[in-house]
Write a protein that holds these residues in place. Sequence first.
Motif: not given
Length: 193
Positions: A65-94
């Motif tokens: 759990r502490p190493a998971i790169v995830g999102l929150h269901d109230d995140d805005e698009l501008l908060e999500i994009m850097p997470v996607l780019i920095e992690s380079a993952h293709s799937r994210f738990p919300v």
Amino acid sequence: MKEEAGPSWSMRGLRKWLANAPETRDELLRLVQDSRRFLEPDTVDMLEGVLSMPAIQVREIMTPRPAIVGLHDDDELLEIMPVLIESAHSRFPVFSSVDRENVVGVLLAKDLLQFLYSREEHFDLKARMRQAVFVPETARTDQLLALLRNSQSHLAVVVDEYGYTAGLITLEDLLEEIVGEIEDEFDEQQQEN
């Protein structure tokens, strides 16, 4: 006197060696390990990985759990994009915005790309999420492989005995148990930095 054409000495040795069929998984594993003189080392390693899958529990190979790169269901698009780019993952738990330990879905990066291409005005993460697959941390990896295949998913949320998120496991994690470490272009970049 010329020797008759037929199986080579190694094939005769292999047939003799296989004459006594193993009765248990451990006997079969020993047989595979002893086969190094007949088979390629990579083949033996892969067979060992397949045979050891029922003995491995999900918690042994999950991302905790502490190493998971995830999102929150109230995140805005501008908060999500850097997470996607920095992690380079293709799937994210919300995770739920109410209970930050509770996974409520999964966002695939390609679904976000479809939104960007569609030029819709409002981004709604909840509408873009897919249903998450949940598995107990005590599940065997061979059971998880079947579950992921049947659900056509590449990621499962691992839950502890109380139903809380303990970690994540991916199809890649399971394949690495069989074939060894799988590295992609992003892994190479991380090692260089």
